[in-house]
Design an enzyme around this catalytic site. Structure first.
Site, PDB file in Angstrom:
ATOM      1  N   ASP B  36       0.829  -1.221   0.031  1.00  0.00           N
ATOM      2  CA  ASP B  36       0.047   0.055   0.094  1.00  0.00           C
ATOM      3  C   ASP B  36       0.794   1.297  -0.076  1.00  0.00           C
ATOM      4  OD1 ASP B  36      -2.313  -1.418  -0.165  1.00  0.00           O
ATOM      5  OD2 ASP B  36      -2.985  -0.946   1.852  1.00  0.00           O
ATOM      6  N   ASP B 274     -10.466  37.644 -33.184  1.00  0.00           N
ATOM      7  CA  ASP B 274      -9.691  36.453 -33.395  1.00  0.00           C
ATOM      8  C   ASP B 274     -10.703  35.412 -32.782  1.00  0.00           C
ATOM      9  OD1 ASP B 274      -7.465  35.038 -34.736  1.00  0.00           O
ATOM     10  OD2 ASP B 274      -7.799  34.435 -32.609  1.00  0.00           O
ATOM     11  N   GLY B 409      -7.811  30.772 -35.327  1.00  0.00           N
ATOM     12  CA  GLY B 409      -8.959  31.252 -35.763  1.00  0.00           C
ATOM     13  C   GLY B 409      -8.498  31.484 -37.717  1.00  0.00           C
ATOM     14  N   LEU B 410      -7.510  32.325 -37.784  1.00  0.00           N
ATOM     15  CA  LEU B 410      -6.883  32.513 -39.029  1.00  0.00           C
ATOM     16  C   LEU B 410      -6.418  31.261 -39.758  1.00  0.00           C
ATOM     17  CD1 LEU B 410      -5.095  35.917 -39.344  1.00  0.00           C
ATOM     18  CD2 LEU B 410      -7.042  35.123 -40.506  1.00  0.00           C
TER      19      LEU B 410
END
Lengths: 428, 515
Positions: B36, B274, B409-410
């Site tokens: 353990d 953007d 985004g672009l």
């Protein structure tokens, strides 16, 4: 023919006093072996019958999770299974049926006992018999215990292989059986070396697949590739096979001694032995010399972990120029570890078992150049200024035989080299 | 008995360890078998702690079971006290020790140690890690916290952060800064960073900030009842939630609670052009209840995503998460089986997953980008840099973290325009993620990352077949929207009773879903 390594001039460690300790052990339980065993046996599934802790251990020990659906899992016991409200055996049968239905590629199923299943005395051997009948002939069901109350880390592999011995077919042929789970690439090298000496037929335990031709009988001779397979060795002896004792095949010297013991059993002449081993021996020596540059003259302290400690200490002291300060192993078995103890130069404290707090005190006092320990201790000791090597990597990395001898030395020298490389202070 | 491969939560004693490891001056004596101790590595490796967890394990073995495990426990407890000299001790059993019923509490009491000893009852076969945290912290507070005079100035406690928590270290720092901004200082942070002596003086604070209900709600309720300390119900993850949190504190304290928002950038980043491409991104959210609820609100209200599905693995939060899902018009998935989560994701085909390390793996398998929002997490989610989730800086961090897995985004437009370009094709993935560029496979091959099977709920009703032309047209759609296009088209076709999808069907569906 025999190529015997020279024993150390001041004597070895076979008769050195052993410090036997008991207390908190900072080690894994035998379930951990499933992580490599399930990769080795490609048609096997390991079903742990245990608790959430067992499942959590397996995913933590696996480190980066192997997310292609792994061939292991945990049947987690719930309150109802313990209180006898439901018949745990019925539950198990149902889970196994579902599992085998979903995974038609599975040919061997291991029911693996855990601490809780042992304590509630769930009889997995009867369950395995029953399930074998239900799912024969497609699936063979075996059982073993990987529980922490019975097994320490690598003993899980021992228990697993041991469970396979009774069901191995019988043979009267003179065969060499090589025992221990190795990475395929290492296994192929091993078999290649022995076959080149004309030794054969060679069988493997564990075999990669259930249909492979591994059998055992009175004319079988076997060699262990790992120093933690005592129970399996006893079971094989019980079926009439003969053990070839040898130092373990780590480093150039260990590999040569191991191969030589087998070669002499099979009457290989010195010329053939040299023809097969000379080139890889030279390569291994060269690789070790390069990789162990940073180890020469340094000291090492082993915490107990996998039972690899004694053979590895032998390698580091004899082939890498290190001095061992303490060599601790979870268990010491003279029948298996004796040949390596003979070669390990006298001096280090040999220890069996563990009381981790006391051992940490000794490690802090010793301040070895390199401390080999488990994952739970490594970062805390680094933070105290010690350089550490995590022991588990020694079990998970190909380190056996000639071609890996340099890598093995490299595993130990990398932490020291890294410490030398890091420049984090101001330049002044 | 339940078959499990990977689990979201460990056993409850690991929760107790998270509390103990976060604290100093506290020691945990755990009755447990050999093995353990694996749990230590969660802290030393995954969280990179430079100290061992303050835990002593009795390490009993099979041969001890027949004889005397109780003495073993007493010896371990006595040794631990002598060696570590803690201010207080917690004692308990792991799953196996629970079965042998040695009563760690009673055994330690018999030792008459000169420190408080707090027994833990953590039912291993019913409950899990979060419960273990919550219950342990509650027992510690109940045993040690005393009613006392409030501090003259208005102060609060930050409660809930533990070892191995997702960004707890940085959340504490961020909230401390935020509260200091509004003129409130922190009395005690607990459990992380506190000593038992600190716990004893929690009563001096005027109220509690409950950072993580998963780990400290029981303690918060006890303090409310016994010490008269109200606690905050809003978890300040996200811009709106942080503002609500400040308003809640204003109500509790009567202070104006106007925080300096000059460091807050998420609103402008989200509004800037953007980010238009984020509009309506379909996300699936899964994790612990608290982080899922926070993420859902951020996703919809602050990022402009569409939440297509959400759920949590901790059943304790099932009720609020179901209510939340209803509010979002989706079904809640309450499960601890990652295979069910994987099925749900495969069926919903989201464009992004907000999940745990398990969902990161699922995302890898299905080719869906994933950002991590909740425990359980792996070593890479304990970053060296400051990266809270809470407060205004937390919102900034979340914006960056969630946008990172997406194609920018672009770049998205360029991929549309030049999707047949030999190196700028869509199999190459987002350009800022590195990795070797994959050469474009001429003439097809299977469309990558496009699941072929129909969503389960449609299979019954109709078998929809893609005609070759339509399949080719679908392949021209960039990978990050292809899943959506396929799913929309199939839903549309099923609803129209069309069994074959042609190019026309594809564009009719596109027109239908246009927004």
């Amino acid at each position: 023919m025999t190529v015997q390594p020279t024993p150390p001039p001041q004597g070895g460690c076979r008769n050195a006093p052993v410090l036997k300790e008991r207390g908190q052990r900072e080690v894994f339980c035998g379930l951990t072996g499933i992580i490599w065993l399930h990769r080795k046996m490609q048609d096997a599934f390991f079903l742990v019958v245990g608790s959430r802790t067992c499942a959590h251990l397996l995913q933590s020990a696996a480190g980066v999770m192997i997310f292609a659906e792994p061939r292991f899992g945990t049947a987690i016991l719930e309150e109802g299974d313990l209180a006898g409200l439901k018949d745990a055996n019925q539950e198990l049968d149902r889970e196994v049926a579902r599992l085998l239905e979903r995974r038609p590629d599975i040919r061997q199923l291991f029911l693996v006992g855990s601490c809780p299943s042992e304590v509630i005395k769930l009889d997995l051997s009867r369950a395995a018999e029953r399930l074998s009948q239900t799912h024969a002939p497609r699936v063979r069901v075996l059982n073993y215990s990987g529980s922490g109350i019975e097994t320490t880390f690598t003993e899980g592999e021992d228990a697993c292989l041991c469970s396979m011995v009774p069901v191995l077919p019988k043979t009267d042929a003179r065969e060499l059986l090589l025992v221990g789970a190795l990475p395929d690439v290492v296994e192929d090298q091993m078999v290649g070396l022995l076959e080149a000496m004309g030794i054969g037929p060679i069988r493997l335990l564990p075999a990669r697949k259930i249909d492979d031709e591994t059998a055992v009988g009175p004319n079988t001779v076997f060699a262990l590739t790992q120093p933690f397979l005592g129970e399996t060795a006893a079971a094989l002896t019980g079926r009439g096979a003969t053990h070839i004792a040898a130092p373990f095949p780590f480093g150039e010297e260990g590999t040569t001694a191991w191969l030589s013991a087998i070669a002499s059993e099979f009457g290989v002449d010195a010329e053939t032995f040299a023809a097969v081993t000379d080139a890889p021996r030279a390569r291994a020596r060269k690789a070790i010399a390069q990789a162990s540059e940073g180890l020469n003259g340094k000291s090492v302290f082993f915490f107990p972990d996998s039972q690899l400690e004694i053979p590895l200490a032998r390698f580091l002291t004899r082939e890498c120029g290190m001095t061992a300060l303490e060599v601790a192993s979870p268990y010491i078995n003279h029948a298996l570890h004796g040949p390596d103890l003979d070669l390990l130069p006298a001096g280090p404290q040999i220890a069996e078992g563990q009381d981790v707090e006391k051992q940490l005190d000794r490690a802090r006092a010793a301040r070895a150049d390199l401390t080999v320990c488990g994952l739970g201790l490594a970062n805390p000791l680094e933070a105290e200024g010690l350089t550490t090597k995590w022991a588990i990597e020694l079990v998970f990395t190909p380190v056996h035989f000639y071609e890996q001898a340099g890598d093995l030395a490299g595993l130990f020298s990398r932490p020291l080299r890294r410490r030398g490389l890091l420049k984090l202070e101001a330049a002044e | 008995m339940k078959l499990s491969v990977w689990t979201y939560e460990g056993p409850p004693h690991v929760g107790a360890m998270r509390v103990a490891t976060g604290m100093t001056g506290l020691h945990y004596v755990l009755h447990a078998p050999q093995g353990d101790t694996y749990a230590d590595l969660l802290f030393t490796m995954i969280e990179r702690r430079n100290h061992r967890p303050p835990v002593s394990y009795t390490t009993f073995q099979a041969r001890d079971l027949g004889s005397d495990t109780a003495t073993l426990f007493k010896d371990a407890a006595r040794d631990a006290y002598e060696r570590f000299q803690p201010q207080a001790m917690i004692v308990g059993a792991s799953c196996t020790a629970e079965l042998i019923q040695d009563d760690p509490g009673g055994l330690t009491e018999a030792l008459n140690l000169p420190i408080p000893v707090i027994p833990l009852e953590l039912p291993s076969y019913q409950r899990k890690e979060n419960f273990g945290c919550d219950e342990t912290f509650f027992q510690i507070v109940r045993a040690l916290a005393l009613p006392m005079e409030r501090t003259p100035e208005i102060t609060c406690n930050l409660i809930g952060p533990t070892a191995l928590g997702f960004r707890h270290r940085d959340d504490v720092e961020e909230l401390t800064r935020l509260l200091s901004d509004i003129g409130i200082s922190v009395n005690v942070v607990a459990p992380m960073g506190s000593t038992p002596a600190d716990i004893a003086r929690t009563g001096a604070a005027h109220f509690n900030v409950l950072m993580y209900p998963e780990t400290a709600e029981a303690a918060a309720r006890w303090c409310e009842r016994e010490l008269g300390q109200p606690f905050t119900k809003v978890v300040p993850i996200g811009v709106g939630a942080t503002r609500d949190f400040l308003a809640e504190i204003a109500t509790i304290t009567g202070l104006p609670c106007k925080a300096d928002e000059s460091r807050l950038r998420l609103p402008w980043y989200s509004a800037s052009v953007d980010s238009t491409y984020l509009t309506g991104k379909r996300v699936f959210i899964f994790g612990d209840g608290t982080h899922v609820a926070a993420a859902a609100r951020i996703a919809r209200d602050e990022m402009g995503f569409e939440v297509t599905g959400l759920g949590c693995y901790n059943r304790e939060m099932a009720r609020p998460i179901r209510a939340l899902a209803k509010d979002f018009g989706v079904d809640a998935l309450i499960t601890e089986d990652y295979l069910e989560v994987e099925d749900a994701i495969r069926e919903l085909q989201p464009e992004m997953i907000l999940g745990t390390q398990m969902e990161r793996h699922i995302g890898k398998r299905l080719g869906v980008p994933c950002a991590v929002i909740s425990a359980p997490v792996h070593v890479q989610d304990f970053p060296a840099r400051y990266s809270p989730q809470m407060g205004f800086e937390g919102a900034n961090v979340i914006f960056d973290t969630w946008v990172h897995p997406l194609v920018m985004g672009l770049e998205e437009h360029l991929l549309h325009m030049f999707r047949s370009d030999f190196e700028f094709h869509d199999d190459a993935g987002a350009s800022h993620h590195g990795g070797a560029a994959t050469a474009r496979v001429e003439d097809g091959g299977p469309a990558p990352q496009t699941p072929r099977s129909l969503p389960a709920e449609m299979k019954e009703e109709a078998q929809v077949i893609w005609l070759d032309d339509a399949e080719r047209e679908l392949r021209k759609i960039p990978f990050f929207v292809r899943g959506k296009a396929r799913r929309n088209t199939e839903s549309f076709a099923a609803r129209q009773g069309v069994s074959e999808i042609s190019v026309d069907t594809l564009y009719e569906a596109k027109a239908h879903y246009a927004r």
